[in-house]
Write an enzyme that holds these catalytic residues in place. Structure first.
Site, PDB file in Angstrom:
ATOM      1  N   ASP A   1     -45.580  16.218  59.539  1.00 26.17           N
ATOM      2  CA  ASP A   1     -44.434  16.097  59.076  1.00 26.17           C
ATOM      3  C   ASP A   1     -43.461  15.334  60.045  1.00 26.17           C
ATOM      4  OD1 ASP A   1     -41.851  17.040  58.543  1.00 26.17           O
ATOM      5  OD2 ASP A   1     -42.507  19.072  57.689  1.00 26.17           O
ATOM      6  N   VAL A   2     -43.008  14.367  59.639  1.00 29.49           N
ATOM      7  CA  VAL A   2     -42.026  13.519  60.393  1.00 29.49           C
ATOM      8  C   VAL A   2     -40.651  14.407  60.769  1.00 29.49           C
ATOM      9  CG1 VAL A   2     -42.893  11.339  59.983  1.00 29.49           C
ATOM     10  CG2 VAL A   2     -40.862  12.419  58.698  1.00 29.49           C
TER      11      VAL A   2
ATOM     12  N   ASN B   1     -40.922   4.762  57.533  1.00 35.10           N
ATOM     13  CA  ASN B   1     -40.933   4.575  56.041  1.00 35.10           C
ATOM     14  C   ASN B   1     -40.762   6.026  55.311  1.00 35.10           C
ATOM     15  OD1 ASN B   1     -41.809   2.930  53.609  1.00 35.10           O
ATOM     16  ND2 ASN B   1     -43.600   4.746  53.779  1.00 35.10           N
TER      17      ASN B   1
ATOM     18  N   TYR C   1     -29.612  11.980  49.327  1.00 32.75           N
ATOM     19  CA  TYR C   1     -30.472  10.821  49.698  1.00 32.75           C
ATOM     20  C   TYR C   1     -29.607   9.513  50.122  1.00 32.75           C
ATOM     21  CZ  TYR C   1     -33.772   6.779  48.806  1.00 32.75           C
ATOM     22  OH  TYR C   1     -34.666   5.909  48.830  1.00 32.75           O
TER      23      TYR C   1
ATOM     24  N   LYS D   1     -29.609   7.865  53.885  1.00 32.29           N
ATOM     25  CA  LYS D   1     -29.820   6.270  54.107  1.00 32.29           C
ATOM     26  C   LYS D   1     -28.710   5.764  54.902  1.00 32.29           C
ATOM     27  CE  LYS D   1     -33.932   6.061  52.319  1.00 32.29           C
ATOM     28  NZ  LYS D   1     -34.916   5.980  53.070  1.00 32.29           N
TER      29      LYS D   1
HETATM   30  C1  BGC Z   1     -34.659   4.811  45.441  1.00 32.77           C
HETATM   31  C2  BGC Z   1     -35.224   4.595  44.162  1.00 32.77           C
HETATM   32  C3  BGC Z   1     -34.154   3.797  43.439  1.00 32.77           C
HETATM   33  C4  BGC Z   1     -33.839   2.623  44.167  1.00 32.77           C
HETATM   34  C5  BGC Z   1     -32.706   1.555  43.518  1.00 32.77           C
HETATM   35  C6  BGC Z   1     -34.364   3.611  46.330  1.00 32.77           C
HETATM   36  O1  BGC Z   1     -33.614   3.825  47.368  1.00 32.77           O
HETATM   37  O2  BGC Z   1     -35.716   5.506  46.175  1.00 32.77           O
HETATM   38  O3  BGC Z   1     -35.626   5.840  43.405  1.00 32.77           O
HETATM   39  O4  BGC Z   1     -34.881   3.273  42.068  1.00 32.77           O
HETATM   40  O5  BGC Z   1     -33.377   2.838  45.601  1.00 32.77           O
HETATM   41  O6  BGC Z   1     -31.698   2.691  42.933  1.00 32.77           O
END
Ligand code: BGC
Length: 273
Positions: free
Chosen positions: A71-72, A98, A171, A175
């Site tokens: 598990d990273v 990744n 998310y 990122k």
């Molecule tokens: C997400 C995907 C999405 C894509 C474009 C990615 O980083 O994991 O679920 O389809 O971005 O929106």
């Protein structure tokens, strides 16, 4: 002509570790690095059988691979994974960060647990693996027969490191963090001949976003966001990764390569503003 990964052994003899390599983009990257001549650690957190299938695919093609569970987001497991890799192959030349996941919810419904898990795996996981790889690159230095640099780190980011994404605040935040993690590491490590770059995929056909392209209606909606009018394939990302890991991109560090069919080009503005 089919687009296949380069069969040039540009990474001959190099040792790579790909996190989250039992499926999707990671599996494709592991296979492409092996085709390019690297030995590959196929890291996975769950699904040992799928990781083993990737290993067997690489071995059947004459390559070398090793599945390692970790598990990273857990420091002890990351350290143990690197120790196991060094025991098998002495060192590391290429790290591909990744592993990642989505736990989607509107802001007001998002639990702290889902916020934290996504940050832990998508961002802290990249920190822990990069730190372990960088320590080894610094200890060992350049091996001229293998590469012009002491090591390469490739961080899997997303178009959502620049495109805000309602309903996915954990998310998108992770990122955005990956982007600055990558650039800061690149600045700090460049004098030591270590290159750090990122790839930001757009919509790629993988298990993470099946709902977005599985039905014709969903795919038609998705294509409106992609100027090239094609949903990406994992191999699109794998080819870019091989190039960023090779000496062909030797003068590139701190860069983010958007492999997204134009998704970051504000497609809503294609009829004027
Ligand atoms: C997400 C995907 C999405 C894509 C474009 C990615 O980083 O994991 O679920 O389809 O971005 O929106």
């Amino acid at each position: 002509m089919p687009m296949t990964s380069t069969s040039e052994p540009v990474l001959q003899g190099q040792r790579a570790l790909v996190t989250g390599a039992s499926s999707g983009i990671g599996a494709s990257i592991a296979k492409a690095l092996a085709v390019a001549g690297a030995k590959v650690v196929v890291n996975y957190a769950g699904g040992a059988d799928r990781a083993q299938a990737v290993v067997e695919h690489i071995q059947a093609a004459g390559g070398e691979a090793l599945a390692i569970r970790a598990d990273v987001s857990r420091e002890d497991q990351v350290e143990a994974m690197f120790a196991q890799m060094f025991e098998a192959w002495d060192s590391i030349d290429i790290l591909v960060n990744n592993a990642g996941l989505q736990k989607d919810a509107p802001l007001v419904e998002m639990s702290l647990a889902d916020w934290q898990q996504v940050l832990d795996i998508n961002l802290t996981g990249q920190f822990l693996c990069s730190r372990a790889a960088a320590r080894e690159f610094l200890r060992r230095g350049v091996v001229p027969e293998l590469s012009r640099v002491a090591g390469k780190i490739i961080c899997m980011s997303s178009v959502h490191d620049v495109i805000p994404w309602a309903g996915h605040v954990n998310y998108a935040t992770s990122k955005g963090g990956v982007s600055m993690l990558m650039k800061t590491m690149a600045q700090e490590l460049a004098p030591h001949r270590i290159r750090v770059n990122a790839i930001s995929p757009g919509a790629i056909k993988t298990p993470i976003n099946t709902a977005a392209w599985m039905t014709p209606d969903a795919e038609a909606e998705l294509l409106k966001l992609i100027p090239c009018r094609r949903v990406g394939e994992p191999e699109d990302i794998a080819r870019a990764t091989v190039w960023l890991a090779s000496d062909a991109s030797d003068y590139i560090t701190g860069a983010t390569l958007y492999v997204d069919g134009g998704m970051t080009l504000y497609p809503g503005f294609d009829m004027g503003g």
